[in-house]
Enzyme design. Sequence first.
Site, PDB file in Angstrom:
ATOM      1  N   GLY A  62      -8.969   4.027  -7.723  1.00 28.25           N
ATOM      2  CA  GLY A  62      -8.186   5.189  -8.129  1.00 28.25           C
ATOM      3  C   GLY A  62      -8.320   5.447  -9.623  1.00 28.25           C
ATOM      4  O   GLY A  62      -8.484   4.525 -10.422  1.00 28.25           O
TER       5      GLY A  62
ATOM      6  N   LEU B 166       0.811  -1.220   0.000  1.00 22.72           N
ATOM      7  CA  LEU B 166       0.000   0.000   0.000  1.00 22.72           C
ATOM      8  C   LEU B 166       0.845   1.273   0.000  1.00 22.72           C
ATOM      9  O   LEU B 166       1.904   1.329   0.620  1.00 22.72           O
ATOM     10  CB  LEU B 166      -0.909  -0.006   1.234  1.00 22.72           C
TER      11      LEU B 166
ATOM     12  N   HIS C 202      -3.519   4.297  -2.292  1.00 24.26           N
ATOM     13  CA  HIS C 202      -4.492   3.402  -1.638  1.00 24.26           C
ATOM     14  C   HIS C 202      -5.074   4.073  -0.394  1.00 24.26           C
ATOM     15  O   HIS C 202      -6.271   3.996  -0.124  1.00 24.26           O
ATOM     16  CB  HIS C 202      -3.804   2.121  -1.159  1.00 24.26           C
TER      17      HIS C 202
ATOM     18  N   VAL D 210      -3.031  10.120  -6.978  1.00 30.13           N
ATOM     19  CA  VAL D 210      -2.124  10.712  -5.978  1.00 30.13           C
ATOM     20  C   VAL D 210      -0.708  10.611  -6.540  1.00 30.13           C
ATOM     21  O   VAL D 210      -0.301   9.559  -7.046  1.00 30.13           O
ATOM     22  CB  VAL D 210      -2.237   9.974  -4.623  1.00 30.13           C
TER      23      VAL D 210
ATOM     24  N   ARG E  37       4.204  -0.587  -8.301  1.00 25.57           N
ATOM     25  CA  ARG E  37       5.289  -0.980  -9.218  1.00 25.57           C
ATOM     26  C   ARG E  37       6.480  -0.006  -9.173  1.00 25.57           C
ATOM     27  O   ARG E  37       7.576  -0.379  -9.570  1.00 25.57           O
ATOM     28  CB  ARG E  37       4.782  -1.091 -10.651  1.00 25.57           C
TER      29      ARG E  37
ATOM     30  N   LYS F 124      -5.981   6.443 -11.524  1.00 26.05           N
ATOM     31  CA  LYS F 124      -4.784   6.094 -12.296  1.00 26.05           C
ATOM     32  C   LYS F 124      -5.131   4.930 -13.234  1.00 26.05           C
ATOM     33  O   LYS F 124      -4.722   4.898 -14.380  1.00 26.05           O
ATOM     34  CB  LYS F 124      -3.613   5.708 -11.392  1.00 26.05           C
TER      35      LYS F 124
ATOM     36  N   GLN G 281      -5.257 -11.912 -13.238  1.00 26.04           N
ATOM     37  CA  GLN G 281      -5.243 -10.648 -13.996  1.00 26.04           C
ATOM     38  C   GLN G 281      -3.845 -10.304 -14.510  1.00 26.04           C
ATOM     39  O   GLN G 281      -3.650  -9.278 -15.137  1.00 26.04           O
ATOM     40  CB  GLN G 281      -5.837  -9.499 -13.181  1.00 26.04           C
TER      41      GLN G 281
HETATM   42  O1  PAF Z   1      -6.382  -2.055  -8.976  1.00 29.23           O
HETATM   43  C1  PAF Z   1      -6.032  -3.086  -8.368  1.00 29.23           C
HETATM   44  O2  PAF Z   1      -5.222  -3.057  -7.447  1.00 29.23           O
HETATM   45  C2  PAF Z   1      -6.609  -4.421  -8.822  1.00 29.23           C
HETATM   46  O3  PAF Z   1      -6.802  -4.458 -10.186  1.00 29.23           O
HETATM   47  C3  PAF Z   1      -7.903  -4.804  -8.064  1.00 29.23           C
HETATM   48  C4  PAF Z   1      -9.019  -3.827  -8.363  1.00 29.23           C
HETATM   49  C5  PAF Z   1      -7.635  -4.843  -6.571  1.00 29.23           C
HETATM   50  C6  PAF Z   1      -8.368  -6.184  -8.512  1.00 29.23           C
HETATM   51  O4  PAF Z   1      -7.422  -7.161  -8.251  1.00 29.23           O
END
Ligand code: PAF
Length: 279
Positions: A146, A32, A36, A175, A186, A148, A60
């Site tokens: 967010g 975080l 966040h 932010v 990242r 972004k 994902q």
């Molecule tokens: O934006 C993210 O961090 C991710 O894509 C999410 C929304 C937590 C889904 O895994």
Amino acid sequence: MKVFKKTHDFQSWHEKLPQKSKIGFVPTMGFLHDGHLSLVKEARAKNDFVVVSIFVNPIQFNNREDLQNYPRNEEKDLQLLEEHRVDVVFMPSVEEMYPEPAKEIYSFPHIDQVMEGALRPGHFNGVAVVVSRLFKIVKPTSAYFGKKDYQQLLLIKELVKECSFDIEIVGMPIVREKDGLAMSSRNARLSAEEREIAPVIYKVLKQAKQLLEDFDVEEVCEKCSAMLSENEKIKLEYFIIADAETLKPLKSKKDALHAIAFVALWLGNVRLIDNIELF
Ligand code: PAF
């Protein structure tokens, strides 16, 4: 602050809440940062209970290396969430979220076929699967994302409509670090040299806004792409100006009432995205 790893433990907590409780939900993949935390603060200010999930969603990631290298720091995350008066952290394992391989297929006409959708096959389906599963478990009244990840935000809004979830989706401003770099988990993977180069992304986005006063969209995209590509450490994937609602790339300023410039690039081995509202 309660930490649940099992869905049934979360559900037992949820069942005991007073009726009509407002539950603000912030889904995250952990590691975080202040981006966040801005979502958590908003959720805290507007709801009776705040739930944050931490789950690095394997389906994902369309790149195994990216998944393996995704930064994690559970201990620090929990400390930050406790400081921000979060009520519950839901941290399921991969087996808990996916006892069987996920088979759901979602489609979001056009939105998932451009930019991130075009370059990261399966990414948005993975996001839609995990977010809808989390929504079914957490049953929030509002969920915070967010800007972004603007394309993701639009897609979640579509998902909520498609699945008739009674959830308010709140998009929160990007932010940035003091030098303009958009906060992202990242960023921690950038080398010192790359970190010095990274603020050029926001500088060029701001330039786009200025250039648009004198040039039309295609020329602005060309100029901004050239400025970013000047740096040999940067491999540009796209610089696009698109309609903020449909994400259709624009040819001319006259084609939209609300437009956003989007950029994605590799800086060394780290893929970064950012955007700016133009008008
Ligand atoms: O934006 C993210 O961090 C991710 O894509 C999410 C929304 C937590 C889904 O895994």
